[in-house]
Design a protein around this motif. Structure first.
Motif, PDB file in Angstrom:
ATOM      1  N   ARG B  49      29.430   2.491 -12.524  1.00 56.28           N
ATOM      2  CA  ARG B  49      29.330   3.146 -13.836  1.00 56.28           C
ATOM      3  C   ARG B  49      29.299   4.660 -13.692  1.00 56.28           C
ATOM      4  O   ARG B  49      29.712   5.386 -14.602  1.00 56.28           O
ATOM      5  CB  ARG B  49      28.083   2.644 -14.573  1.00 56.28           C
ATOM      6  N   PHE B  54      29.809   6.518 -17.174  1.00 60.58           N
ATOM      7  CA  PHE B  54      28.825   5.998 -18.127  1.00 60.58           C
ATOM      8  C   PHE B  54      27.403   6.357 -17.732  1.00 60.58           C
ATOM      9  O   PHE B  54      26.486   6.292 -18.534  1.00 60.58           O
ATOM     10  CB  PHE B  54      28.945   4.480 -18.262  1.00 60.58           C
ATOM     11  N   LEU B  73      33.227  13.546 -19.204  1.00 60.61           N
ATOM     12  CA  LEU B  73      33.022  12.388 -20.075  1.00 60.61           C
ATOM     13  C   LEU B  73      33.975  11.261 -19.666  1.00 60.61           C
ATOM     14  O   LEU B  73      35.060  11.530 -19.151  1.00 60.61           O
ATOM     15  CB  LEU B  73      33.293  12.778 -21.528  1.00 60.61           C
ATOM     16  N   PRO B  74      33.552  10.004 -19.911  1.00 57.28           N
ATOM     17  CA  PRO B  74      34.396   8.872 -19.493  1.00 57.28           C
ATOM     18  C   PRO B  74      35.827   8.963 -20.033  1.00 57.28           C
ATOM     19  O   PRO B  74      36.764   8.600 -19.332  1.00 57.28           O
ATOM     20  CB  PRO B  74      33.683   7.653 -20.059  1.00 57.28           C
ATOM     21  N   GLU B  75      35.956   9.446 -21.290  1.00 57.31           N
ATOM     22  CA  GLU B  75      37.299   9.462 -21.881  1.00 57.31           C
ATOM     23  C   GLU B  75      38.229  10.463 -21.221  1.00 57.31           C
ATOM     24  O   GLU B  75      39.426  10.437 -21.443  1.00 57.31           O
ATOM     25  CB  GLU B  75      37.233   9.692 -23.400  1.00 57.31           C
ATOM     26  N   LEU B  79      40.383   7.164 -14.812  1.00 51.23           N
ATOM     27  CA  LEU B  79      39.996   5.901 -14.183  1.00 51.23           C
ATOM     28  C   LEU B  79      39.801   4.900 -15.304  1.00 51.23           C
ATOM     29  O   LEU B  79      39.401   5.270 -16.392  1.00 51.23           O
ATOM     30  CB  LEU B  79      38.656   6.038 -13.453  1.00 51.23           C
ATOM     31  N   ASN B  80      40.061   3.646 -15.041  1.00 50.80           N
ATOM     32  CA  ASN B  80      39.803   2.635 -16.057  1.00 50.80           C
ATOM     33  C   ASN B  80      39.001   1.485 -15.487  1.00 50.80           C
ATOM     34  O   ASN B  80      39.024   1.228 -14.297  1.00 50.80           O
ATOM     35  CB  ASN B  80      41.110   2.140 -16.677  1.00 50.80           C
ATOM     36  N   THR B  81      38.279   0.823 -16.398  1.00 49.84           N
ATOM     37  CA  THR B  81      37.322  -0.192 -15.983  1.00 49.84           C
ATOM     38  C   THR B  81      37.693  -1.559 -16.535  1.00 49.84           C
ATOM     39  O   THR B  81      38.128  -1.666 -17.684  1.00 49.84           O
ATOM     40  CB  THR B  81      35.912   0.186 -16.490  1.00 49.84           C
ATOM     41  N   PHE B  83      35.624  -4.759 -17.445  1.00 46.24           N
ATOM     42  CA  PHE B  83      34.208  -5.063 -17.608  1.00 46.24           C
ATOM     43  C   PHE B  83      33.903  -6.515 -17.298  1.00 46.24           C
ATOM     44  O   PHE B  83      34.776  -7.377 -17.358  1.00 46.24           O
ATOM     45  CB  PHE B  83      33.763  -4.731 -19.030  1.00 46.24           C
ATOM     46  N   ALA B  87      34.841  -7.320 -22.513  1.00 41.97           N
ATOM     47  CA  ALA B  87      34.689  -6.336 -23.581  1.00 41.97           C
ATOM     48  C   ALA B  87      35.990  -6.104 -24.333  1.00 41.97           C
ATOM     49  O   ALA B  87      36.399  -4.980 -24.574  1.00 41.97           O
ATOM     50  CB  ALA B  87      34.147  -5.010 -23.029  1.00 41.97           C
ATOM     51  N   TYR B 100      45.593   0.064 -26.991  1.00 40.87           N
ATOM     52  CA  TYR B 100      44.533   0.998 -27.405  1.00 40.87           C
ATOM     53  C   TYR B 100      44.528   2.296 -26.594  1.00 40.87           C
ATOM     54  O   TYR B 100      44.534   3.392 -27.141  1.00 40.87           O
ATOM     55  CB  TYR B 100      43.172   0.300 -27.300  1.00 40.87           C
ATOM     56  N   GLY B 101      44.537   2.150 -25.289  1.00 41.82           N
ATOM     57  CA  GLY B 101      44.474   3.327 -24.424  1.00 41.82           C
ATOM     58  C   GLY B 101      45.673   4.245 -24.599  1.00 41.82           C
ATOM     59  O   GLY B 101      45.535   5.472 -24.553  1.00 41.82           O
ATOM     60  N   ARG B 148      44.866  -4.221 -20.111  1.00 39.85           N
ATOM     61  CA  ARG B 148      44.410  -3.099 -20.915  1.00 39.85           C
ATOM     62  C   ARG B 148      43.997  -1.923 -20.034  1.00 39.85           C
ATOM     63  O   ARG B 148      44.191  -0.765 -20.391  1.00 39.85           O
ATOM     64  CB  ARG B 148      43.213  -3.555 -21.769  1.00 39.85           C
ATOM     65  N   ALA B 149      43.433  -2.245 -18.867  1.00 39.11           N
ATOM     66  CA  ALA B 149      42.975  -1.177 -17.990  1.00 39.11           C
ATOM     67  C   ALA B 149      44.112  -0.562 -17.170  1.00 39.11           C
ATOM     68  O   ALA B 149      44.102   0.637 -16.918  1.00 39.11           O
ATOM     69  CB  ALA B 149      41.885  -1.708 -17.066  1.00 39.11           C
ATOM     70  N   LYS B 152      47.334   2.163 -18.602  1.00 37.42           N
ATOM     71  CA  LYS B 152      47.261   3.631 -18.615  1.00 37.42           C
ATOM     72  C   LYS B 152      47.618   4.234 -17.267  1.00 37.42           C
ATOM     73  O   LYS B 152      47.541   5.439 -17.079  1.00 37.42           O
ATOM     74  CB  LYS B 152      45.848   4.076 -19.008  1.00 37.42           C
TER      75      LYS B 152
END
Lengths: 255, 378
Positions: B49, B54, B73-75, B79-81, B83, B87, B100-101, B148-149, B152
């Protein structure tokens, strides 16, 4: 045994619905007195709509309920999100105080609000009614939204942030859509509460802004007029429609 | 070739006064599959995290390709996670989840469509784009989360126990799938798990964590065959710990007394003195179970047998009461190979397959100390 349980159930429903059915039936009664049947007629609906003060009170009530529900939903949703998301000093007190508002007798709330408004020199009318209605609707909205947030996956906002959303964008695209059913339920609850409130409204309304429940109340004090039956029927239809809309929204959000 | 992608240095983190990570440093190379392995509460998820942004470290820095991202900040981290419980956004279709990304990057619509379709094809979910997440099975949801991860094209993919919610068989399939994806994409994977088997089969390197400290960092082979300490040896795979006592020290060789057997072993990297006690580690598959009339080994009797299909696992009780785990492959030439409970056997192992560990508290020697120790012996 079987017939016993069935007739018991029938009795319960009978007691629940007979008054409503009587009201609906008598709203179409042509007779002037409320006790005997004089044939089918729409005359009470007609006289209802010709009663200018009554129609005005109806519009006032609708507008008040609409604005009170909207304002309390906005404030309540923000409160719920803050209570859910952040840890801060006095959080428990804040949470408890909402319940105090909800549980305290309405008459106490009414008296204290009146006292406050008089102290502030606020003219009794739409604004005082709105403030009062927002006050007693707020806890219901907060509790509805909090319940929804309790089942909210904490990883969802993180996933959104991880994918590049700012906090604001995350709120708009993830948080609000997820709690939408609760927002709507809270809004509808607020709307209904505001629409039929008598106690608090009696204290904080003024002659400049007459609302429906108070109008009805003053009408029946001098005797039950058949017009009231017609009005009651209209309100019943209105609440049924609202109920159906809310159920439809809920079932759609579950899919 | 081994370019450093991400490095953590001197990371410390406390939650409510409890130390979760303690002065931890780690560098992750570009393109590797690295696994953070440890029991729950070891700090592996917190570490991940922290990479995602996070959690912020109390002390220490995180750098990505040389740039300090400790406070980023995470955004804003590339890097992508993936979960643990996926999630997924339940109010969006599979397509919108994956898109979304890219929407956040404000990519043109045509590009979004193309890249989302490509990502869904990669996880074999092309036909599910219109579905909602709850209409998919656990394994399919997992694939959506991965798509999704990776859509990007992050520099690094962080996976937080992504397979823990799946059943055993599906987990095996997804392990292979993830390895394939990592090869095809060439992205660095940081994988968090408490499942040592998963860690061994998937990783290029494994970081064994306990109480916020790195216990060992090495290839799966190193971690399994040459554990750095008792914790790693116990946590990764099953191990027999035999008590040994040093009876002779020579250059490069030592003699150790184990259950009365005198074995000649090569000298370990830590300091060894006469009469010192140490652990002799043997994996169950290194144990040889011999006939009771054999001259070699220690006598004992079978107290447990477990048929595993490809292997026969047994537990042998030695005369001093200690238990030895053995795991033997079936012998094609001996179809009747089996044991009965209570059967008398002898236990031995092939010289050189053992691994020596100092008793806990002894620090591994530095090079200088080792030289000094060698000199003292001559």
């Amino acid at each position: 045994m079987r017939w016993l349980s069935r007739s018991y159930l029938a009795l319960v429903y009978l007691l629940l619905y007979v008054p409503i059915v009587v009201l609906v039936v008598f709203s179409f009664n042509d007779s002037r007195t409320g006790y005997n049947w004089g044939g089918l007629s729409l005359r009470w609906y007609e006289s209802l709509f010709n009663n200018h003060a009554m129609v005005q009170a109806m519009w006032n009530s609708l507008w008040l309920a609409l604005t009170a529900a909207t304002v309390s939903t906005m404030i309540g949703a923000l409160t719920a999100v803050a209570l859910h998301r952040y840890r801060f000093r006095g959080k428990r007190v804040l949470n408890g105080m909402l319940f105090v508002v909800m549980m305290s007798p309405e008459i106490v709330l009414a008296i204290s609000l009146l006292g406050l408004f008089l102290l502030l020199g606020l003219k009794l009318g739409y604004v005082s009614l709105l403030l009062a209605h927002v006050t007693f609707c707020l806890p219901f909205v907060v509790i509805t939204v909090l319940a929804r947030l309790a089942g909210f996956d904490e990883r969802l906002p993180e996933a959104a942030r991880d994918l590049g959303a700012s906090d604001f964008t995350m709120t708009r695209t993830v948080l609000i859509p997820v709690i939408m059913p609760a927002l709507m339920a809270g809004w509808l609850l607020g709307f209904t509460l505001s629409m039929d409130d008598v106690v608090v409204s009696t204290f904080v309304s003024g002659p400049s802004y007459e609302i429906l429940p108070l109008r009805i109340y003053s009408m029946v004090r001098v005797g039950l007029k058949p017009e009231v039956n017609a009005l009651g029927t209209l309100l019943l239809v209105f609440s049924l429609v609202m109920l159906m809309v809310s159920q439809w929204i809920l079932s759609r959000s579950k899919q | 070739m081994n370019r450093t992608l991400l490095s953590l240095s001197g990371i410390s983190k406390q939650f409510d006064g409890k130390t979760v990570l303690d002065e931890l440093s780690l560098t992750i190379d570009d393109g590797e599959f690295i696994t953070l392995l440890g029991p729950s509460g070891c700090g592996k998820t917190t570490l991940l995290r922290m990479m995602a942004g996070f959690e912020l470290p109390d002390r220490g820095t995180v750098t990505l390709s040389g740039a300090d991202i400790t406070q980023t900040l995470p955004e804003h981290r590339p890097l992508n996670t993936v979960f643990q419980n996926y999630a997924l956004f339940s109010h969006m279709s599979v397509f919108d989840n994956v898109a979304y990304g890219l929407k956040m990057e404000k990519r043109p619509k045509a590009e979004i469509r193309e890249r989302v379709e490509e990502a869904l094809a990669m996880v074999q979910l092309e036909d599910f784009a219109r579905r909602k997440p709850h209409q998919l099975s656990g394994g399919q949801q997992q694939r959506v989360a991965i798509a999704r991860a990776v859509v990007k094209r992050p520099k690094m993919l962080l996976l937080d126990e992504p397979l823990s919610a799946l059943d055993y068989k599906l987990r095996r399939t997804m392990q292979v799938e993830l390895k394939r994806l990592q090869r095809e994409l060439g992205i660095t994977f940081v994988f968090v798990t408490h499942d040592q088997e998963e860690a061994l089969s998937m990783s290029d390197r494994i970081v064994v964590l306990k109480d916020g400290h790195i216990q060992q960092l090495g290839t799966p082979r190193e971690v399994y065959e040459r554990p750095a300490n008792v914790f790693t040896a116990r946590f990764v795979g099953q191990t027999n710990f035999f008590p040994g006592r040093v009876t002779r020290v020579e250059d490069g060789r030592i003699s150790v007394d184990v259950f009365g057997l005198n074995r000649e072993l090569s000298k370990p990297s830590f300091r060894v003195v006469m009469n010192q006690t140490l652990h002799v580690l043997l994996r169950p598959e290194d144990i040889r179970v011999l006939a009771p009339d054999d001259t070699e080994g220690v006598a004992g009797k079978i107290v447990e047998r477990n048929y595993k299909g490809s292997t026969l696992d047994s537990v042998i009780e030695l005369e001093d009461g200690s238990h030895v785990m053995a795991s033997e492959f079936f012998d094609e030439d001996d179809p009747t190979f089996d044991y009965s409970i209570g059967e008398r056997v002898r236990v031995s192992w092939v010289d050189g397959w053992e691994w020596l560990l100092a008793e806990e508290g002894d620090e591994p020697l530095t090079d200088e100390e080792e030289l000094a120790a060698d000199d003292a012996e001559h």
